[in-house]
Scaffold this motif. Structure first.
Motif, PDB file in Angstrom:
ATOM      1  N   MET A 181       0.839  -1.209   0.000  1.00 24.81           N
ATOM      2  CA  MET A 181       0.000   0.000   0.000  1.00 24.81           C
ATOM      3  C   MET A 181       0.868   1.252   0.000  1.00 24.81           C
ATOM      4  O   MET A 181       0.579   2.220  -0.712  1.00 24.81           O
ATOM      5  N   THR A 182       1.943   1.194   0.795  1.00 19.18           N
ATOM      6  CA  THR A 182       2.842   2.351   0.857  1.00 19.18           C
ATOM      7  C   THR A 182       3.485   2.620  -0.497  1.00 19.18           C
ATOM      8  O   THR A 182       3.560   3.770  -0.959  1.00 19.18           O
ATOM      9  N   LEU A 183       3.931   1.551  -1.150  1.00 24.27           N
ATOM     10  CA  LEU A 183       4.564   1.716  -2.451  1.00 24.27           C
ATOM     11  C   LEU A 183       3.587   2.304  -3.466  1.00 24.27           C
ATOM     12  O   LEU A 183       3.948   3.170  -4.268  1.00 24.27           O
ATOM     13  N   ILE A 184       2.341   1.816  -3.440  1.00 22.95           N
ATOM     14  CA  ILE A 184       1.337   2.328  -4.378  1.00 22.95           C
ATOM     15  C   ILE A 184       1.074   3.805  -4.117  1.00 22.95           C
ATOM     16  O   ILE A 184       1.031   4.622  -5.042  1.00 22.95           O
ATOM     17  N   VAL A 185       0.907   4.157  -2.853  1.00 20.86           N
ATOM     18  CA  VAL A 185       0.630   5.560  -2.514  1.00 20.86           C
ATOM     19  C   VAL A 185       1.805   6.454  -2.933  1.00 20.86           C
ATOM     20  O   VAL A 185       1.617   7.504  -3.552  1.00 20.86           O
ATOM     21  N   LEU A 186       3.020   6.021  -2.591  1.00 24.69           N
ATOM     22  CA  LEU A 186       4.188   6.836  -2.927  1.00 24.69           C
ATOM     23  C   LEU A 186       4.341   6.986  -4.438  1.00 24.69           C
ATOM     24  O   LEU A 186       4.619   8.089  -4.941  1.00 24.69           O
ATOM     25  N   GLU A 187       4.139   5.884  -5.159  1.00 27.97           N
ATOM     26  CA  GLU A 187       4.309   5.940  -6.614  1.00 27.97           C
ATOM     27  C   GLU A 187       3.267   6.838  -7.258  1.00 27.97           C
ATOM     28  O   GLU A 187       3.570   7.650  -8.136  1.00 27.97           O
ATOM     29  N   ARG A 188       2.003   6.720  -6.816  1.00 25.96           N
ATOM     30  CA  ARG A 188       0.951   7.544  -7.405  1.00 25.96           C
ATOM     31  C   ARG A 188       1.142   9.022  -7.054  1.00 25.96           C
ATOM     32  O   ARG A 188       0.977   9.893  -7.900  1.00 25.96           O
ATOM     33  N   PHE A 189       1.500   9.300  -5.802  1.00 28.19           N
ATOM     34  CA  PHE A 189       1.688  10.703  -5.429  1.00 28.19           C
ATOM     35  C   PHE A 189       2.920  11.299  -6.114  1.00 28.19           C
ATOM     36  O   PHE A 189       2.969  12.500  -6.371  1.00 28.19           O
ATOM     37  N   GLU A 190       3.906  10.462  -6.424  1.00 24.65           N
ATOM     38  CA  GLU A 190       5.045  10.961  -7.184  1.00 24.65           C
ATOM     39  C   GLU A 190       4.584  11.414  -8.571  1.00 24.65           C
ATOM     40  O   GLU A 190       4.993  12.471  -9.062  1.00 24.65           O
ATOM     41  N   ARG A 191       3.696  10.615  -9.189  1.00 20.74           N
ATOM     42  CA  ARG A 191       3.166  11.013 -10.499  1.00 20.74           C
ATOM     43  C   ARG A 191       2.279  12.256 -10.383  1.00 20.74           C
ATOM     44  O   ARG A 191       2.321  13.142 -11.242  1.00 20.74           O
TER      45      ARG A 191
END
Length: 439
Positions: A1-11
């Motif tokens: 979940m953390t990876l998904i959140v970080l990746e999406r917020f980076e975009r």
């Protein structure tokens, strides 16, 4: 979940920075264009305007470009430093790294192509207004044509990459507005090259007015695309988080299921391994097997293979596959290509002619199979083969016999045809002297 959140917020942050860069360029574009009204507004509260612009420039590492633009005097200097400022902001705000084709070409139009066209038009206006020579006007005119083509190219590319709808219609409308005013400037330039007196100012003023409209509409379309992308990232984030939560719930149930079924799974795996070993043993007993490295060096061979080829293990292990083929074939491009295909991971099945110890000819039905490692690349080649020499010899003899029979039959037919032809011509003394096969 953390990876998904970080990746999406980076975009999301990437696209949001693009959007802020676009909005900043919208603030400085009128000044670059030369809007008298904007310059008067900036003069009314210069401290506030300069402070806001400088704060924005710091976010994009464009302070030096802004300072050069603000200190520029004269239209030519203002345009060149303005273009440099737009480029610096585009670089610092990720706009030049835009990943989507439709928004990339819209960005290219507002940050590169349209400013370049604006500057080239100003150059043509200056050359004609100051009474420059024909050669200088020609150079300025060529720049206008080239930058106009480049601007239309970016707009066309943005249209081609965008989905049909309001945005595409807007870009098509701007493209339709651009060419007429540019062509009007070009016609004035061509007229000036003839030496005729030309007042290009009205055409240039009309061009600047249209350029403001075209640039603003294209920038607005870019903003719409960036907003849509950001909203899409938020939707993807929500969907992906929902999927992750569902997977976590499923994983809890699955962990219990795996714990209960682990013993059965191990028993099934053990049985499968046993069956695979039994199958491999059965194949070894019925077929010849030999293994090579990727350079054709022999690693091992089973008894069936050694018996078929008449060698012992010590005579073949470490030697190359080439000992089993005709020397002329071994030197051919076909043989080199054969091993190149195997090294590339391609399995090869066919009937092959090989030579056993002492030069005895052996015909085999074989399959060469590259074995893949964990990295997905071949690391050795295994060959399973069946000796079909006797069957092939029998087939060749049968074919030779059929060919001989066909030849004899053809001779009979030819002889009969000749004799019958002679009879048909009235020669009743014609005879057949050839000897026919008994049947």
């Amino acid at each position: 979940m953390t990876l998904i959140v970080l990746e999406r917020f980076e975009r999301i942050n990437f696209a949001a920075k693009e959007q802020s860069g676009r909005l900043y360029i919208e603030q400085v574009w009128p000044a670059v264009l030369g809007s008298a009204q904007v310059r008067e507004q900036q003069t009314a509260s210069p401290a506030q305007t300069d402070g806001a612009l400088m704060n924005g420039a710091k976010a994009f590492n464009a302070e030096q470009a802004l300072a050069a633009f603000q200190s520029a005097s004269g239209d030519s200097a203002r345009l060149s430093t303005g273009r440099a400022l737009i480029t610096a902001v585009a670089d610092g705000s990720n706009l030049t790294l835009d990943p989507d084709l439709d928004s990339f070409y819209a960005m290219d139009a507002i940050t590169v192509r349209l400013p370049a066209l604006l500057e080239s038009a100003a150059g043509l206006h200056k050359a004609i207004s100051t009474g420059a020579g024909a050669s200088e006007i020609a150079v300025a005119l060529d720049r206008v044509k080239a930058t106009n083509d480049a601007a239309k190219g970016s707009l066309n590319a943005a249209i081609g990459a965008s989905k049909p709808g309001e945005g595409q219609a807007s870009l098509q409308s701007q493209l339709a507005r651009l060419d007429p005013v540019t062509q009007a400037l070009i016609r004035q330039g061509e007229l000036a090259m003839t030496g005729a007196p030309v007042d290009i100012t009205p055409a240039h003023a009309a061009f600047a007015t249209e350029m403001q409209t075209i640039w603003s509409a294209t920038s607005a379309e870019l903003g719409r695309l960036l907003d849509n992308r950001i909203q899409g990232f938020y939707r993807e984030l929500a969907v992906n988080l929902g999927i992750v939560l569902a997977i976590l719930a499923l994983a809890t149930w699955f962990a219990i299921y795996v714990a209960r079924g682990l013993r059965k799974r191990e028993e099934a795996d053990a049985k499968s391994i046993f069956n695979l070993k039994a199958m491999a043993s059965a194949m070894d007993q019925s077929q010849a097997r030999i293994e090579f490295d990727l350079d054709g060096a022999i690693l091992e061979a089973n008894e069936n293979f050694l018996n078929t080829m008449g060698y012992s293990a010590g005579e073949v292990v470490g030697r190359k596959h080439v000992i089993f083929v005709d020397p002329a074939y071994a030197r051919s491009p076909e043989y080199a290509g054969f091993w190149q295909r195997l090294r590339a991971g391609e399995a090869i099945s066919d009937v092959f002619t090989r030579f056993a110890k002492g030069g005895r000819k052996v015909i085999i039905q074989a399959r060469y199979t590259p074995l893949m490692g964990e990295d997905g690349k071949p690391y050795r080649v295994v060959k399973y083969a069946s000796d079909i020499t006797a069957a092939e010899i029998a087939r060749e003899e049968s074919e030779a016999e059929r060919a001989q029979r066909a030849q004899e039959q053809a001779a009979v037919v030819t002889s009969l045809a000749s004799a019958l032809s002679s009879l048909s011509e009235g020669n009743l003394q014609s005879q057949i002297s050839e000897t026919f096969p008994a049947d």
